[in-house]
Structure formats: C-alpha cells, structure tokens
Write a protein that holds these residues in place. Structure first.
Motif, short mmCIF file in Angstrom:
data_model
loop_
_atom_site.label_atom_id
_atom_site.label_comp_id
_atom_site.label_asym_id
_atom_site.label_seq_id
_atom_site.Cartn_x
_atom_site.Cartn_y
_atom_site.Cartn_z
N UNK A 47 0.82 -1.29 -0.02
CA UNK A 47 0.10 0.01 -0.06
C UNK A 47 0.88 1.01 -0.04
N UNK A 48 0.39 2.28 -0.83
CA UNK A 48 1.20 3.45 -0.95
C UNK A 48 0.89 4.23 0.36
N UNK A 49 1.95 4.89 0.92
CA UNK A 49 1.53 5.91 2.18
C UNK A 49 1.67 7.22 1.83
N UNK A 105 1.83 4.42 15.39
CA UNK A 105 0.77 5.41 14.97
C UNK A 105 1.18 6.53 14.04
N UNK A 106 2.67 6.85 13.95
CA UNK A 106 2.90 7.70 12.98
C UNK A 106 4.47 7.33 12.51
N UNK A 136 4.20 12.18 9.88
CA UNK A 136 3.16 11.76 9.42
C UNK A 136 2.23 11.02 10.51
N UNK A 137 0.97 11.41 10.70
CA UNK A 137 0.28 10.66 11.48
C UNK A 137 -0.50 9.60 10.66
N UNK A 138 -0.46 8.16 10.90
CA UNK A 138 -0.87 7.30 9.91
C UNK A 138 -2.30 7.33 9.71
N UNK A 175 -2.42 13.34 8.40
CA UNK A 175 -1.75 14.94 8.70
C UNK A 175 -0.35 14.94 8.64
N UNK A 176 0.27 15.85 8.10
CA UNK A 176 1.94 15.87 8.05
C UNK A 176 2.43 17.15 8.56
N UNK A 177 3.49 17.30 8.99
CA UNK A 177 4.23 18.32 9.61
C UNK A 177 5.66 18.39 9.36
N UNK A 178 6.21 19.50 8.69
CA UNK A 178 7.52 19.32 8.66
C UNK A 178 8.39 19.85 10.19
#
Length: 159
Positions: free
Chosen positions: A78-80, A93-94, A106-108, A112-115
C-alpha cells in the motif's frame, strides 16, 4: 561474542540478487531468504512495524521516492506518501521520514503531516525515534559537516 544459535526472529534486508534492489526476509535460524518485493522498482530502507505485522519501505517510482507498506509476508502493498527513509514511531501510529531534504512526521490514521526540521536546513536524512517516542534524531549537512540533531516533539527545539 554473539552466539548465533541463540538468535530468534526474522530480519528484513535489501539485495539485488534478483536484478533490481528488492526487499527480502529470512528467519535468523535459516539460510534460505524469501523475496518480498519483485517488481521493476528499486526498493530499500525496510523497517518492521512495532507489532512486526507490517514492513515499511522506500520504493523508487517514476524517478521519485515513495513510502509503501506491506504485510510481513510481502502481501498487500500500500502507498503511504511521497518520501524516503521512513521509520515507525514506537506506538506505530506515526512515521518520521525525509521529503525534499526535510524531516516530516506523518500521522498514519489521519494523514496529517508536519515538517519538523528548520526550513533552511538541507540534506537531512536517516530519521529515527527515541524508544519512548518523545524525541527523534536526524542527520543533517546544513553545517560544514554532517551532524546528528535530536528534536523534542513538544517543541521545535533541538540539541
């Protein structure tokens, strides 16, 4: 000295024995590796999930790195997200990974993603979590030489 007879479990690794770089696994008590990926894409950076049920890896598709997961037996790929060098958080979980030379969390469940590295930093790599998940470390070449930097998750400070 390491006593190989006492080792248990399974290791995942990358090999080009089939042509392209692929992900393989092998029980430590065995001498027979099992190929988990076998398409035309180069695969690298395999990491077991904390539960051991999934493997996350980097694959090169159309010239760009992508993060994928699969079951530990190689099924259900599966692509993430776009990026590379992903590493699971201790709770699974991330993930922390590299995209455009920056570390990103990235929260799986939500996506949601954060640099999490300063935007002026360049050439970040090989991110990893602390065992308790409260910090992560990343290598960076933004100074005159490569350094390892440790960040806390509750602030944007680093050591």
């Amino acid at each position: 000295m390491l006593d190989a007879k006492r080792l248990t479990g399974t290791v995942v690794f990358v090999s080009d024995r089939g042509g392209a770089l692929d992900i393989w696994s092998m029980a430590v008590a065995s001498r027979i590796p099992r190929q988990l990926t076998s398409d035309s894409h180069s695969d690298a950076d395999p990491r077991f999930s904390p539960s051991g049920e999934r493997i996350m890896y980097t694959t090169l598709r159309d010239g760009f790195p992508q993060i994928w997961t699969m079951d530990a037996n190689g099924s259900d790929p599966q692509f993430v997200t776009a990026g590379s060098q992903a590493n699971w958080s201790p709770d699974g979980r991330s993930i922390v990974f590299i995209r455009d030379d920056q570390a990103v969390i990235r929260e799986l469940e939500t996506g949601d993603e954060k640099r999490v590295t300063p935007s002026e930093w360049r050439r970040c790599g090989v991110p990893t979590w602390s065992p308790d998940g409260s910090k992560f470390a990343v290598a960076s070449r933004h100074l005159e030489r490569i350094g390892i930097f440790v960040f806390t998750l509750d602030t944007s400070e680093y050591d």
